[in-house]
Design an enzyme around this catalytic site. Structure first.
Site, PDB file in Angstrom:
ATOM      1  N   PRO A   1       0.837  -1.341   0.005  1.00 44.44           N
ATOM      2  CA  PRO A   1       0.059  -0.169   0.096  1.00 44.44           C
ATOM      3  C   PRO A   1       0.783   1.196  -0.058  1.00 44.44           C
ATOM      4  CG  PRO A   1      -0.189  -1.058   2.283  1.00 44.44           C
ATOM      5  CD  PRO A   1       0.945  -1.865   1.194  1.00 44.44           C
TER       6      PRO A   1
ATOM      7  N   CYS B   1       2.287   2.672   9.989  1.00 41.91           N
ATOM      8  CA  CYS B   1       2.207   3.882   9.442  1.00 41.91           C
ATOM      9  C   CYS B   1       2.768   4.744  10.303  1.00 41.91           C
ATOM     10  CB  CYS B   1       0.831   4.417   8.954  1.00 41.91           C
ATOM     11  SG  CYS B   1       0.691   6.049   8.373  1.00 41.91           S
TER      12      CYS B   1
ATOM     13  N   ASN C   1       9.862  -6.559   3.639  1.00 38.50           N
ATOM     14  CA  ASN C   1       9.540  -5.184   2.910  1.00 38.50           C
ATOM     15  C   ASN C   1      10.584  -4.154   3.213  1.00 38.50           C
ATOM     16  OD1 ASN C   1       7.556  -2.510   3.488  1.00 38.50           O
ATOM     17  ND2 ASN C   1       8.016  -3.162   1.462  1.00 38.50           N
TER      18      ASN C   1
HETATM   19  C1  LIG Z   1       4.041   7.860   0.268  1.00 39.26           C
HETATM   20  C2  LIG Z   1       3.897   6.552   0.958  1.00 39.26           C
HETATM   21  C3  LIG Z   1       2.556   6.115   1.404  1.00 39.26           C
HETATM   22  C4  LIG Z   1       2.319   4.895   2.116  1.00 39.26           C
HETATM   23  N1  LIG Z   1       1.372   4.649   2.431  1.00 39.26           N
HETATM   24  C5  LIG Z   1       1.329   3.483   3.233  1.00 39.26           C
HETATM   25  C6  LIG Z   1      -0.241   2.868   3.637  1.00 39.26           C
HETATM   26  O1  LIG Z   1      -1.203   3.591   3.368  1.00 39.26           O
HETATM   27  N2  LIG Z   1      -0.049   1.880   4.416  1.00 39.26           N
HETATM   28  C7  LIG Z   1       1.162   0.908   4.803  1.00 39.26           C
HETATM   29  O2  LIG Z   1       0.977  -0.072   5.232  1.00 39.26           O
HETATM   30  N3  LIG Z   1       2.447   1.487   4.347  1.00 39.26           N
HETATM   31  C8  LIG Z   1       2.341   2.414   3.552  1.00 39.26           C
HETATM   32  N4  LIG Z   1       3.615   3.007   3.073  1.00 39.26           N
HETATM   33  C9  LIG Z   1       4.912   2.176   3.473  1.00 39.26           C
HETATM   34  C10 LIG Z   1       4.986   1.247   2.117  1.00 39.26           C
HETATM   35  O3  LIG Z   1       4.017   0.033   1.986  1.00 39.26           O
HETATM   36  C11 LIG Z   1       6.301   0.341   2.355  1.00 39.26           C
HETATM   37  O4  LIG Z   1       6.210  -0.320   3.697  1.00 39.26           O
HETATM   38  C12 LIG Z   1       7.418   1.278   2.380  1.00 39.26           C
HETATM   39  O5  LIG Z   1       7.637   2.186   1.121  1.00 39.26           O
HETATM   40  C13 LIG Z   1       8.768   0.486   1.932  1.00 39.26           C
HETATM   41  O6  LIG Z   1       8.788  -0.556   0.930  1.00 39.26           O
HETATM   42  P1  LIG Z   1       9.410   0.111  -0.346  1.00 39.26           P
HETATM   43  O7  LIG Z   1      10.854   0.479  -0.092  1.00 39.26           O
HETATM   44  O8  LIG Z   1       9.287  -1.146  -1.182  1.00 39.26           O
HETATM   45  O9  LIG Z   1       8.727   1.269  -0.762  1.00 39.26           O
HETATM   46  C14 LIG Z   1       3.657   4.159   2.567  1.00 39.26           C
HETATM   47  C15 LIG Z   1       4.922   4.688   1.914  1.00 39.26           C
HETATM   48  C16 LIG Z   1       5.145   5.630   1.219  1.00 39.26           C
HETATM   49  C17 LIG Z   1       6.545   6.352   0.662  1.00 39.26           C
END
Ligand SMILES: Cc1cc2nc3c(=O)[nH]c(=O)nc-3n(C[C@H](O)[C@H](O)[C@H](O)COP(=O)(O)O)c2cc1C
Length: 379
Positions: free
Chosen positions: A21, A106, A236
């Site tokens: 997400p 979050c 993740n």
């Molecule tokens: C702009 C933004 C919005 C995010 N919104 C959510 C969210 O709604 N729910 C959630 O569990 N994590 C949210 N995350 C975290 C991501 O799901 C993920 O855990 C984090 O970006 C690390 O993974 P990545 O390096 O693959 O992006 C958000 C991250 C970003 C940067």
């Protein structure tokens, strides 16, 4: 575990790769283009407010929007009241969810100030009470075989039973505690498994780290060790290249990998990361024409799901991500930027202007300038 489809309770996914997400980005249109590229086992909605869903506010309903191609779909809920979370979970099941996820990671003030998101990492009894109550509610609303068939997607399988529940956590709130080996995540994941949660996703950062520094694979490995195989752990954080997913599985023992920002620039990363696990190699990237078609497809899906104004707004803020993979190299290996394309799309007044800019780019124009990093990476 490399190349093994992920099992979430009774639900067997097609692969072990999940779309994270990302509030404001992983909407139905984006999930659709990721699914169309292949390799994606499960996609998640952005975080949903159960109060908003229950009241039927337009924003919440739009965020929860799904369709028959968007399967299997996980709906993520955030909040701190077990009863409201349970009612939200029931709503989500009644509106097409294949999996329910509880947001326990979050770090955004708006969420943590109301004791939700990663604030739950500071109040484990509440986190467990939410998981228990939601699990209990899901057990009271089993799906019929017909409903299951509708919400599986072509590649997933289901052995019968109720909708699976997952939780998404961080390593803990405090970085000092994590460094001292006192992070709550190993114990929390174990306790969540005891409450009937069928998988836990661990973003390998603390809340205090927000999105800074690098993901701590050692922290994810500690959670894997703590649950002793009782439930799968989904790793993740910072998966940007196809080989990174396999590397995360090897380094941590996690059974699934969730990818967020890596997919924003590379919606075909799931296809590549899955092929890499199966064969040790990733397929060649899409051609420049295919990448341009993918952007057009996103814009058109956004128009179909919402309207022109919203499609323009979205492509304006996302073009930097898509553009990352449009960069070419000259004969000497020097990168050729796409700044003029980004500027043309950002100043587009109509969808036709967006398509005209893409046409110009496809014909070899709108190249040059430096490459700028999109800012969502640091939010
Ligand atoms: C702009 C933004 C919005 C995010 N919104 C959510 C969210 O709604 N729910 C959630 O569990 N994590 C949210 N995350 C975290 C991501 O799901 C993920 O855990 C984090 O970006 C690390 O993974 P990545 O390096 O693959 O992006 C958000 C991250 C970003 C940067």
């Amino acid at each position: 575990m490399i190349g093994q489809p992920l099992q979430l309770g009774p639900l067997r996914l097609a692969t072990n790769l999940l779309l994270a997400p990302i509030a404001g980005y992983c909407d139905l249109a984006f999930r659709t283009i990721c699914r169309e590229q292949g390799g994606l086992g499960l996609a998640c909605t952005d975080l949903l407010s159960p109060q908003g869903l229950l009241r039927g506010t337009a924003t919440s309903l739009d965020l929860a929007r799904t369709d028959p191609f968007d399967k299997p779909i996980c709906m993520q809920l955030y909040g701190s009241d077990p009863e409201i979370m349970a009612q939200g979970a029931r709503w989500a099941v009644e509106h097409g969810a294949t999996v329910i996820d509880i947001n326990m990671g979050c770090p955004v003030d708006k969420v943590t100030k109301k004791d939700g998101g990663s604030k739950l990492l500071c109040d484990l009894p509440r986190a467990l009470a939410i998981a228990r109550r939601v699990r209990g509610e899901l057990d009271r609303c089993p799906l019929t075989q017909e409903q299951w068939a509708e919400r599986l997607g072509s590649a997933a399988r289901h052995g019968g039973g109720c909708v699976p529940l997952t939780c998404k956590i961080r390593l803990g709130w405090s970085t000092d505690e994590f460094e001292a080996g006192m992070a709550c995540s190993p114990g929390l994941a174990r306790a969540l498994a005891d409450e009937g949660v069928c998988a836990v996703t661990v973003h390998g950062r603390t809340t205090e780290m927000k999105f800074s520094g690098s993901v701590r694979l050692d922290g994810i490995a500690r959670v894997v060790e703590a649950v002793s195989g009782k439930v799968p752990i989904i790793g993740n954080g910072d998966v940007r290249q196809p080989a990174d997913a396999a590397a995360m599985i090897r380094a941590t023992g996690c059974r699934g990998v969730m990818i967020g920002r890596g997919a924003l620039s590379t919606p075909w990363i799931f296809r590549d990361a899955w092929q890499f696990q199966l064969t040790g190699r990733s397929p060649p990237p899409p051609s420049a024409e295919q990448k341009i078609e993918l952007i057009r497809r996103y814009v058109e899906l956004m128009r179909r799901n919402r309207d022109d104004r919203y499609a323009l707004f979205q492509i304006n803020r996302r073009i930097s991500w898509f553009a990352k993979r449009l960069i070419d190299h000259d004969d000497t290996g020097k990168p050729i930027g796409v700044k003029p394309l980004k500027e043309a799309i950002r100043s587009a007044a109509t969808i036709q202007d967006v398509h005209a800019a893409l046409d110009q780019f496809a014909a070899g124009g709108l190249r040059g300038g430096f490459f700028e990093l999109p800012d969502v990476a640091t939010t």
